[in-house]
Design an enzyme around this catalytic site. Structure first.
Site, short mmCIF file in Angstrom:
data_model
loop_
_atom_site.label_atom_id
_atom_site.label_comp_id
_atom_site.label_asym_id
_atom_site.label_seq_id
_atom_site.Cartn_x
_atom_site.Cartn_y
_atom_site.Cartn_z
N ASP A 50 -6.27 16.99 52.54
CA ASP A 50 -6.21 18.41 52.87
C ASP A 50 -6.32 18.54 54.38
OD1 ASP A 50 -6.33 21.21 52.57
OD2 ASP A 50 -8.51 21.13 52.64
N GLU B 209 -12.52 35.19 56.94
CA GLU B 209 -12.94 36.59 56.85
C GLU B 209 -14.07 36.87 57.82
OE1 GLU B 209 -13.88 38.07 52.97
OE2 GLU B 209 -11.94 39.08 52.96
N THR C 25 -1.18 20.74 52.65
CA THR C 25 -1.90 21.91 53.15
C THR C 25 -1.22 23.20 52.74
OG1 THR C 25 -2.69 23.01 55.16
CG2 THR C 25 -0.65 21.75 55.35
N ARG D 231 2.39 24.77 52.69
CA ARG D 231 2.45 25.88 51.74
C ARG D 231 2.38 25.40 50.29
NH1 ARG D 231 1.20 30.31 54.70
NH2 ARG D 231 2.85 31.02 56.12
N ASP E 212 -12.03 19.20 50.78
CA ASP E 212 -13.35 19.81 50.88
C ASP E 212 -13.49 21.09 50.07
OD1 ASP E 212 -11.68 21.40 52.54
OD2 ASP E 212 -13.45 22.14 53.58
N ASP F 140 -8.77 21.59 46.23
CA ASP F 140 -8.48 20.16 46.30
C ASP F 140 -8.96 19.39 45.08
OD1 ASP F 140 -7.49 20.47 48.97
OD2 ASP F 140 -9.57 20.53 49.67
#
Length: 1199
Positions: free
Chosen positions: A392, A496, A674, A788, A814, A818
């Site tokens: 990732d 966020e 990713t 994507r 992580d 995943d």
């Protein structure tokens, strides 16, 4: 505990009535008692033995034990098998019992926790295990939630409560839950005691983020969702009290539903070992058949003449039946070729390797206080065989610490550092950051460098104000104010948190929220917005929206999400602005920044009323509720007006470029999977040295249809083949066009290529008719980046490589997205980062930083593989050397199944005399130190090619064992045929022969393990020489007068060992046997080292040269201390090959890093180490990765 295990009928739906135990009990719902333990005092012995005898090896030895109880066929006492079998079963049982004891302890601790239950109108203390479905429970602040509850009311306004879900998903930030309005008023026990509502909901499942149900009360029905639920394992925070209705209890709770066992993973060595054990068993049967035929023939031709004083047993009536019995007798005697201690020893070694990983201080992160953890003990040696790593990006390669870096507002980009004249500042000319002192609520840790954005806010730019208003409203962040003006944001994602913090600093401060309102301080003025709806984010929508009503009564939808999603939902009037913003997005992505697009839409009161009513009906729909809601969300999120875009920086973790470069030198291919934009992923690829400017070409696949993707992949392959031809690689056109040879030809191309593929293109590439084309193209590339991608696609890519490449794969990530990839790969590694611990919980290994992967593979993985291979080779060798002596003896004892050794020696050989030395080698051995393992990544390749233990190596070990057994039997046999004692008496008696052969065997295998040991520790010395000492101590004790007097029927040969070993000819025989057995091995290894050294041999030689040079250098400095500087030049030049220089060059230059691995060629001028090259070509491996830019050095050592 019976309640924990009772069986219940299957459910179609769950019906729960409050305060009605009698009604609920008729459905036989599970109690709140949990049981994770497997055994109790009564069931432990039978259940554990049943489980252990499901292992083929244990069943096999039980079968042998039964055979040994039959007097007609057993020439060995039953204890020769039962002692090792009981020892193995006992060790495993003790381990299982210990594990289960701790499970019992944990279960009792949880089940006996206290909870306040509303019974007959009063709150009573009850143990958790006695809580039932339908009970109403009171929780207080900082208490664990006892079961899955429907929140009824709380001490907070509007029925709000705050929870922490760390035990469920590892996230420590607070989340908000809310009671439905109709029950939020039930705040006292008297009213709650009268509550008789009925909940009809979904059946128990493991979906933590979803709940679907309906509450029926007072002839009305109310929709229930996950926002109304408190799940077992959560902790109540910042809420004085709350009441909840138990919906799921005990094993039905979502926490327990998620505690199922993960798929058991086996290593390639495990699978090979199982095959070899079957072969050995077949070999054992063949030997038994040969000796049985021999017995039948001997009894027919020779034994019949001695019937008078050597009669057959009563049950034996023919030579053929005697041979049949002899077959089973030899199966018993020769069974040690499949030793039961093998499996136990393997598990002990793996356990030791796991502890080494856990104890490694160099893989400990002091900042997070997180050590590396081996969460399984079965995969350690496979860490030394990895060929493909799937990683990732966010949180794995990067830190997942988000910083608001740039933004685009109404066509203008902000965030570039400006100099005094307003021009873009050069690197190193960064001025002071923007001063936010005007804002008392600003976060002092926030940094921004473009004062133009703050000026736009202060000048009242309406687009900028709306931009930050959106950021302050469109989120799910929780605000906590411990002291006046000290705000703490609890965000579900770092993205966020970064966006809300940016809005806060620029004067749009998110201050508080309730279920129906959001309060924002806009440039010092408190404004409360009515929150009408939240259209939440998920992996399919890739966007989030809120619908709010401002104080003037205007309704507006604010939306933020991925550019690919939002740009196609904009109003046509935004075309020009969208084009400018897209340019900014591409610029940001090119810098490796994470981007989001922001938009809004004004809603008419009438339209919103109609839409809200349809939303309410869809929410109450009994079926397809989520699909109906998704369609309504999609409807309202169209024709939006573009506001701008944000760009967030996620910095690389420390050591990532160096780690990727070194793993690449170890011939490990790294694929990044990713969800980011291709531009962002490519930029990160260059930053972490996966992609370099020296690459021949980077192929980007962006096709939207099957034909487009196939064409792009075909062109990429053609370019690689053309480039290979132009570089003179020697491929003919026929070879290129031959589809059967295409994979091997592609993987042997010259030049370095990379492949970048988009998510929609990958979806087509993974289809059945195109997956092989994609795999061939990708595997020919040095680096692959998939952008994507969805969590499912990550797992599909891993499965594709596992299916066709037959290579060991490792997935590292992580986050929760995943998990599927981690579970699919042969080895899963979890990064304990900022996205919770779901990845860690699903992984086989975990640590806190990506850079530790280098040490896990190149040091621990390589050593584990080396140790396990050496252990297995030696183990099979010593057991064949031990067992095959019986086979040769059978030809000289009338095939009577008489044993050569004493039965006690047979019992103790594998569990006392030879067990500890081989365990010490399997746990502690190493060929080169850890620094050299990291300095020379090419040392990792033998594991990838499976060179150290395979079928060929197995047969070599077997051949050496058989050769040793021949000499072990025939040399003493030849000597004893005519040998006499010192007093002239005949030496050749059975017991003296047995002592001589056994002593020779123990000494030979001890010398052999001394030769096999590459790294000596005090433990190795103690175990090897201690085992020899124990052998002689037991030998003399068994032939002592004391044991004879205590057990005269068992130890009849008093003084035999002492008398035998007192004869010089016996020691000469032992010495001769040892020399003849060992010298060929020594000679072969010497010649191999001299004529065809392995890379590890060359590295060890290099170390010796370095040590000598350092010693000579120190001596010369002492001698010539007063001399001039002339001679020092040559002496310094001797240090040109140094670890520090090689590593520095490796870090700085990227491509030239492989010189570090090959610089030792200056010490090894032989061109005989191309054996890895030959094997790699045979296997279809990537020979181009084995080449080096430095031609001369590469020709010397092709490793």
């Amino acid at each position: 505990m019976e309640l924990c295990a009772q069986k219940r009928p299957p459910e179609d739906e769950r019906r729960v009535k409050a305060n009605a135990r009698d009604y609920n009990e008729k459905f036989q719902y599970a109690s709140n008692c949990i049981k994770t333990s497997k055994y109790n005092i009564v069931t432990f012995l039978p259940v554990n033995l049943f489980e252990q005898f499901q292992e083929v090896a244990n069943t096999y030895f039980l079968f042998l034990l039964i055979l040994q109880l039959i007097p007609q066929i057993s020439s060995l006492s039953w204890f020769t098998t039962i002692v090792p079998l009981v020892l193995v079963l006992t060790i495993t049982a003790v381990k299982d019992a210990t594990d289960d004891y701790f499970r019992h302890k944990s279960d009792n601790q949880v089940n006996n926790r206290q909870s306040q239950v509303l019974i007959n109108g009063t709150l009573q203390q009850e143990q958790w295990m006695n809580v039932r479905v339908g009970d109403i429970i009171k929780l207080e602040n900082n208490q664990f939630v006892a079961a899955d509850l429907l929140l009824l009311s709380s001490s907070e306004p509007h029925g709000l409560c705050y929870i922490e879900t760390a035990e469920l998903d590892g996230e420590t930030n607070m989340k908000v839950r809310q009671a439905i309005p109709v029950t939020s008023e039930l705040a006292d026990t008297s009213r709650l005691a009268q509550f008789d509502g009925e909940v009809i909901c979904e059946t128990p499942n493991n979906k933590l983020d979803k709940f679907s149900g309906t509450l029926y009360w007072k002839e009305n029905k109310y929709l229930l969702s996950n926002q109304n639920m408190l799940l077992r394992g959560c902790v109540l925070r910042n809420t004085e009290w709350c009441f909840g209705l138990v919906i799921f209890a005990g094993p039905d709770t979502k926490l327990m539903q998620n505690s199922g066992r993960t798929k058991f993973k086996r290593t390639s060595i495990d699978r090979l070992m199982n095959t070899l054990v079957l072969w050995i068993f077949g070999f054992l049967v063949c030997m038994g058949v040969i000796l049985a035929f021999g017995n039948a023939i001997w009894e027919y031709k020779v034994g019949a003449r001695f019937q008078m004083y050597l009669p057959w047993d009563t049950a034996v009536d023919s030579a053929a039946f005697s041979g049949f019995l002899s077959f089973w007798s030899y199966i018993i005697i020769l069974n040690t070729v499949v030793p039961i201690s093998l499996y136990v020893s393997v598990e002990v070694i793996r356990l030791g390797h796991s502890y080494f990983i856990n104890w490694d201080k160099k893989m400990y992160c002091a900042k997070r206080r997180t050590p590396a953890e081996a969460r399984t003990t079965t995969l350690n040696e496979e860490l030394g065989q990895v060929e493909y790593i799937f990683s990732d990006k966010t949180g794995t390669l990067t830190q997942n610490i988000m910083v608001f870096s740039k933004c685009s507002v109404h066509g203008r980009s902000y965030g570039d550092v400006q100099d005094m004249l307003g021009h873009k500042a050069e690197l190193g000319e960064r001025p002071e950051p923007v001063d936010f002192s005007f804002n008392p609520l600003a976060d002092p840790r926030f940094r921004f460098w473009d004062a133009g954005l703050l000026a736009a806010v202060q000048l009242g730019n309406p687009h900028v104000h709306e931009f930050f208003r959106l950021l302050s409203l469109c989120h799910t962040v929780m605000s906590e104010e411990k002291n006046e003006g000290e705000l703490y944001y609890k965000a579900q994602s770092p993205d966020e948190g970064a966006l809300v913090t940016a809005a806060r600093n620029f004067g749009f401060v998110f201050r508080a929220r309730t279920p129906k309102t959001i309060t924002v301080h806009e440039l010092g003025h408190a404004i409360t917005y009515q929150l009408l709806a939240i259209l939440d984010f998920n992996n399919v929508r890739k966007r989030m929206s809120v619908i709010v009503r401002n104080p003037e009564g205007k309704i507006r939808l604010y939306c933020k999400g991925a550019d690919t999603i939002l740009l196609e939902r904009l109003h046509p009037a935004n075309l020009e602005l969208a084009s400018i913003t897209t340019d900014h997005l591409n610029e940001y992505a090119g810098e490796g920044l994470r981007t989001l697009v922001l938009a809004y839409k004004d809603l008419e009161e009438g339209y919103y009323g109609d839409w809200a009513e349809r939303l309410r009906r869809a929410s109450l729909a009994p079926d397809a509720r989520e699909d109906r809601l998704a369609r309504l969300y999609d409807e309202v999120e169209h024709d939006m007006m573009l506001l701008g875009a944000t760009a967030i920086e996620d910095k690389l973790q420390q050591g990532v470029p160096e780690t990727i470069a070194i793993l690449t030198l170890a011939n490990i291919k790294i694929w990044v999977l990713t969800g980011d934009k291709p531009e962002t992923a490519v930029n990160i690829g260059y930053s972490c040295k996966m992609l370099t400017d020296d690459m021949t070409e980077v192929f980007v696949v962006t096709g939207h249809t099957v034909l487009e993707v196939r064409e792009e992949l075909r062109k990429a392959r053609e370019k690689m083949m053309d480039g290979s031809r132009s570089m003179g690689n020697g491929f003919s056109c026929q070879e290129k066009l031959c589809s059967s040879k295409l994979p091997s030809v592609l993987e042997a191309i010259a030049g370095e290529y990379a492949l970048v593929i988009n998510g929609h293109s990958l979806a087509h590439a993974l289809e059945a008719d195109m997956e092989l084309e994609f795999l061939e193209t990708a595997c020919a590339c040095k680096a692959v980046i998939c952008c994507r991608v969805t969590p499912l696609q990550k797992a599909q890519v891993v499965e594709l490589v596992k299916k066709y490449k037959k290579a060991v794969t490792l997935a590292i990530g992580d986050g929760a997205n995943d998990v599927s990839m981690i579970k699919t790969a042969h080895i899963g590694v979890g990064i304990s980062g900022l996205e919770g611990i779901q990845a860690v919980l699903a992984a086989d290994y975990s640590f806190s930083q990506f850079k530790f992967l280098q040490r896990l593979l190149l040091v621990h993985g390589r050593w584990s593989y080396l140790r396990m291979c050496k252990f297995l080779c030696y183990f099979f060798y010593k057991n064949f050397a031990f067992t095959m002596v019986h086979f040769w003896f059978g030809f000289f004892c009338g095939f009577s199944a008489q044993t050569v050794y004493d039965q006690y020696f047979i019992t103790l050989y594998n569990i006392v005399y030879t067990s500890l030395p081989v365990l010490a080698m399997g746990v502690f051995d190493q060929d080169v130190p850890e620094q050299r393992s990291m300095e020379y990544p090419k040392l990792y390749e033998p594991g990838q090619l499976n060179l150290l233990f395979n079928k060929r190596e197995f047969f070599i070990c077997i051949a050496q064992g058989i050769y040793t057994s021949v000499l072990m039997f025939f040399i003493p046999y030849g000597v004893f045929a005519d040998a006499t004692r010192g007093d002239g008496a005949q030496l050749a008696d059975y017991q003296s022969f047995a002592v001589t052969v056994a002593t020779s065997l123990v000494i030979v295998v001890s010398v052999q393990i001394g030769l096999d040991t590459g790294f000596w520790t005090a433990i190795n010395h103690f175990f090897i020489w201690g085992s020899l000492a124990v052998y002689f101590a037991i030998l003399f004790a068994m032939h002592s007068n004391g044991l004879f007097q205590m057990f005269p029927n068992q130890f009849r040969f008093v003084g035999n060992a002492q008398n035998t070993l007192a004869q010089p000819i016996v020691w000469l025989t032992i010495a001769l046997t040892t020399v003849v057995c060992i010298m060929p091995v020594v000679a072969f290894r010497f010649l191999k080292l001299d004529l065809k050294p392995e890379l590890s041999d060359t590295v060890r030689y290099t170390q010796l040269v370095r040590k000598k040079q350092k010693t000579q250098h120190r001596c010369m400095r002492r001698v010539g201390r007063g001399g001039g500087g002339g001679p020092r030049g040559p002496r310094r030049s001797g240090y040109a090959f140094s670890h520090q220089e090689g590593f520095g060059e490796l870090i700085m230059s990227g491509k030239n890093m492989r010189l570090s691995s090959l610089a030792l060629s200056s010490f090894a001028t032989r061109s005989s180490t191309s054996w890895i090259e030959t094997l790699r070509k045979k296997k279809g491996g990537d020979s181009s990765n084995a080449s080096s830019p430095s031609g001369g050095a590469d020709k010397t050592l092709k490793v």
